[in-house]
Design an enzyme around this catalytic site. Structure first.
Site, PDB file in Angstrom:
ATOM      1  CE1 TYR A   1      11.686   6.984  -9.815  1.00  0.00           C
ATOM      2  CE2 TYR A   1      10.599   6.078  -7.889  1.00  0.00           C
ATOM      3  CZ  TYR A   1      11.438   7.006  -8.452  1.00  0.00           C
ATOM      4  OH  TYR A   1      12.027   7.952  -7.655  1.00  0.00           O
TER       5      TYR A   1
ATOM      6  CB  SER B   1       0.713   8.005 -14.660  1.00  0.00           C
ATOM      7  OG  SER B   1       0.382   6.812 -13.983  1.00  0.00           O
TER       8      SER B   1
ATOM      9  CD  GLU C   1       4.211   7.624  -5.848  1.00  0.00           C
ATOM     10  OE1 GLU C   1       3.429   7.208  -6.725  1.00  0.00           O
ATOM     11  OE2 GLU C   1       5.367   7.184  -5.720  1.00  0.00           O
TER      12      GLU C   1
ATOM     13  CG  ASN D   1      -1.861  -0.927  -0.064  1.00  0.00           C
ATOM     14  OD1 ASN D   1      -1.227  -0.062  -0.665  1.00  0.00           O
ATOM     15  ND2 ASN D   1      -3.087  -0.716   0.391  1.00  0.00           N
ATOM     16  CD  GLU D   2      -0.369  -6.882  -1.359  1.00  0.00           C
ATOM     17  OE1 GLU D   2      -1.539  -7.282  -1.469  1.00  0.00           O
ATOM     18  OE2 GLU D   2       0.085  -5.920  -2.024  1.00  0.00           O
TER      19      GLU D   2
END
Length: 401
Positions: free
Chosen positions: A129, A162, A246, A387-388
């Site tokens: 991504y 990852s 996710e 998180n923003e």
């Protein structure tokens, strides 16, 4: 939070505990307790195959594709036991991410090829991504796929990938419609064999000194059009669906519960230097109590989400709440754990000698792996969508602001 279980649910909990005791190797469990983020591919495959043989590898999948057919309460019981026994975290990219995309949007050929291999852990996946310059603003991605005689030819790169060094396949968002009116409208979702010529994986060593992340380069990589999921230029729809799954899994309620219990154990140990147990400190108790209260609220939201999915719903934008709160709670607990063990947290090598069984647990016993985990999880509020950005999603799609 205390749940009242039925006799059948208590029997199920006993069955789950018995399975872990019989199948989870103590060496692997201890390794996970020390440093949960680094488990070898071989150990992961062996453990996941044991779960597959029991029929418990994909509790959230529909039964027709290999799911366990559990109720939300059974899923809750299983996850609690999973963390309590220090079982290794399942490789999420196949089981929690691309698997649901394939059985929801994929062709019958794609389902037949990929779903059994994911369930059996014969094939491991990674996620393509983020790109250099396209992280939170994922729709700006530039990796290009051009149609050429029945194949797509892919050029570009993905970053922060990852487990790419252990992956057999990668699912990637690529730009197939550069002239689209909106950037989200020109993206497709491809399944790519990592053995395809033109793919290069370069390691990224993270702040804790470990290798988990990578950058993946694509140079004239040919991908059959049969490896495209769904329609061309509709990949953003499938990506949003995947991110919802996710973010549901990223809440980590059971894992944080274990960290709370670990802090309480540390709080009962003499701190030395003339001090008493850390649990006598009112500031410590207040901080831990506040986190535990937030965790209880998160647990309720998580159970509501599971219940909604059980009735045929989906996580939707509400999953962003789980991601925000789950990662913030995990970071707060990691900070408290490092502070609680003090100077013993500084060395985070895995070289460590177990205490004699007759000795009482010490601060050093609890310190193993804490600093590594703390440093690595500083990124928890960034990966999976910052998180923003998650707060913007909640504001727009949940609160309607």
């Amino acid at each position: 939070m205390q749940l009242e279980f039925t006799d059948e649910e208590r029997a199920f909990a006993e069955e789950v505990d018995a399975f872990f005791q019989a199948n989870l190797d103590s060496r692997l469990s201890e390794q996970v307790r020390r440093n949960p983020s680094y488990v070898s591919k071989e150990d992961m495959r062996a453990w996941q195959k044991a779960l597959y043989e029991r029929g418990w590898i994909a509790p959230n999948w529909p039964e027709e594709y290999g799911g366990a057919g559990w109720t939300p309460t059974q899923k809750f019981i299983f996850e609690e036991a999973y963390q309590r026994h220090y079982a290794p975290r399942l490789s999420p990219f196949g089981l929690m991410m691309v698997g649901p995309v394939i059985y929801t949007f994929g062709s019958e050929a794609q389902k037949a090829q990929h779903l059994p291999a994911i369930l059996k852990s014969d094939v491991f996946w990674c996620q393509g991504y983020s790109e250099p310059g396209s992280g939170s603003d994922l729709a700006s991605l530039k990796t290009r796929a051009v149609w050429d005689g029945g194949d797509y030819v892919v050029n570009g790169s993905k970053i922060w990938t990852s487990s790419a060094h252990n992956a057999d396949w990668i699912f990637a968002l690529v730009r197939t419609g550069p002239e689209a009116a909106k950037p989200q409208q020109g993206i497709s979702f491809l399944l790519i064999d990592m053995a395809t010529p033109g793919i290069e994986v370069r390691p990224i060593v993270s702040i804790d000194g470990g290798h988990y992340l990578n950058q993946v380069f694509f140079t004239d990589v040919r991908v059959p059009t049969s490896n495209r999921v769904g329609e061309e230029n509709k990949g953003w729809t499938y990506a949003k669906f995947l991110l919802g799954n996710e973010r549901t899994g990223i809440a980590g309620v059971a894992k944080s519960r274990m960290k709370v219990e670990r802090l309480k154990e540390i709080a009962c140990i003499e701190t030395g230097a003339g001090g008493g147990p850390l649990g006598d400190d009112p500031e410590f108790r207040a901080r831990l109590g506040g986190i535990e209260a937030r965790l209880g609220a998160l647990e309720i939201v998580n159970l509501r989400t599971l219940a909604a999915e059980e009735k045929g719903g989906s996580a939707g934008p509400e999953a962003s709440i789980l991601k925000i709160c789950g990662t913030e709670i995990e970071q707060a607990l990691n900070e408290m754990l490092v502070e609680a063990v003090g100077i013993d947290a500084i060395p985070y090598s895995l070289e460590w000698t177990r205490l004699d069984s007759n000795e009482e647990p010490s601060i050093a016993d609890h310190a193993v792996g804490l600093m590594s985990e703390h440093l690595l999880k500083r990124a928890a509020t960034i990966y999976g969508g910052t998180n923003e950005i998650q707060r913007n999603i909640v504001a727009k799609h949940v609160l309607g602001l």
